[in-house]
Design an enzyme around this catalytic site. Structure first.
Site, PDB file in Angstrom:
ATOM      1  N   GLU A  47       0.868  -1.174   0.000  1.00 46.22           N
ATOM      2  CA  GLU A  47       0.000   0.000   0.000  1.00 46.22           C
ATOM      3  C   GLU A  47       0.904   1.223   0.000  1.00 46.22           C
ATOM      4  O   GLU A  47       1.767   1.359   0.875  1.00 46.22           O
ATOM      5  CB  GLU A  47      -0.913  -0.021   1.220  1.00 46.22           C
ATOM      6  CG  GLU A  47      -1.856  -1.223   1.212  1.00 46.22           C
ATOM      7  CD  GLU A  47      -2.681  -1.352   2.478  1.00 46.22           C
ATOM      8  OE1 GLU A  47      -3.911  -1.449   2.355  1.00 46.22           O
ATOM      9  OE2 GLU A  47      -2.082  -1.350   3.565  1.00 46.22           O
ATOM     10  N   ASP A  80     -15.840  -5.347  -0.004  1.00 38.90           N
ATOM     11  CA  ASP A  80     -15.391  -5.100   1.370  1.00 38.90           C
ATOM     12  C   ASP A  80     -16.620  -5.098   2.273  1.00 38.90           C
ATOM     13  O   ASP A  80     -17.475  -4.206   2.155  1.00 38.90           O
ATOM     14  CB  ASP A  80     -14.656  -3.766   1.462  1.00 38.90           C
ATOM     15  CG  ASP A  80     -13.479  -3.695   0.500  1.00 38.90           C
ATOM     16  OD1 ASP A  80     -12.780  -4.710   0.356  1.00 38.90           O
ATOM     17  OD2 ASP A  80     -13.274  -2.636  -0.119  1.00 38.90           O
TER      18      ASP A  80
END
Length: 247
Positions: free
Chosen positions: A8, A128
């Site tokens: 990330e 998600d």
């Protein structure tokens, strides 16, 4: 089963998010490009990158991502902040192997279905799940969709796969809910990639026996050295042992 070592990126650095908070990233003092190259050298077949700046709407890490795509030597799966067909197409033309879409799928599902047709096996749907609902905007906003209905809406699209995250488990820093992920995997024809479930090599071995799980993202556990990538890859690639049938 394919393991996707994950980085990330925020302001050119590798970070991880604590309890999903975009405004409080943990910075890892490592070189993103060299780390990606090390993952490839360890035998990874794919890389997964998330652009946190793009996800937040605060610039991007485009130059770094392009550098990784050109130099890592394995295909790169890219997510973070995609809101238009043009941005998806631009990154595919720059060499991204796959593009991960979530918020765009919630707001403009027809565009995502069209992109999947134009770029078969290059569009990934991210689902998600938090408290029974699909989250958007980088886990910040609860949508009106249940995960089942969200997945079903894209069943006919030629997706490369679906990434499923149990946000509840990730926020609680507990083991990812295999029950939730396995349940959703059983309801789709698309291969499912689990996120947030790998905290040890034993988790890799366990995940292999879940039906329709084609892979897993591994990020923080690699950076913290709780998981050795070479060992995890060997487990992921090993043939499944016979499992007894119970009546």
């Amino acid at each position: 089963m394919i393991l996707y070592p994950t980085l990330e990126l925020y302001n050119g650095k590798c970070v991880t998010l604590t309890r999903g908070r975009l405004d409080d990233p943990v910075v890892w003092h490592i070189d993103p490009f060299e780390t990606a190259r090390a993952y490839a050298a360890a035998g990874a077949e794919w890389m997964h990158l998330t652009d946190i700046n793009a996800l937040k709407g605060e610039g991007d890490n485009a130059d770094l991502i392009a550098h990784i795509i050109r130099g890592v030597g394995i295909p790169v799966q890219l997510g973070g902040g995609f809101r238009s067909r043009e941005s998806v197409t631009r990154w595919i033309e720059k060499g991204a192997g796959r593009i991960v879409l979530s918020t765009m799928a919630a707001y403009d599902p027809d565009a995502v279905r069209a992109l999947a047709k134009w770029h078969p096996d290059q569009i990934i749907l991210a689902v998600d799940v938090f408290q029974g609902s699909v989250m958007t905007e980088g886990w910040q906003k609860k949508s009106a969709f249940s995960p089942d209905s969200f997945i079903a809406a894209f069943d006919a699209a030629p997706l490369a796969g679906i990434i499923v995250t149990d946000v509840d488990a990730d926020i609680d820093a507990s083991d990812g809910s295999l029950g939730l992920i396995a349940g959703l995997a059983s309801k789709t024809r698309h291969p499912v990639v689990a996120r947030g479930t790998i905290r040890s090599v034993d988790d890799v071995a366990r995940l292999k026996y879940v039906s329709n799980i084609a892979g897993a993202l591994v990020g923080r556990s690699l950076l913290s050295r709780d998981v050795d990538l070479s060992e995890a890859l060997a487990v992921a690639r090993a043939a499944r042992e016979p499992v007894a049938d119970f009546q």
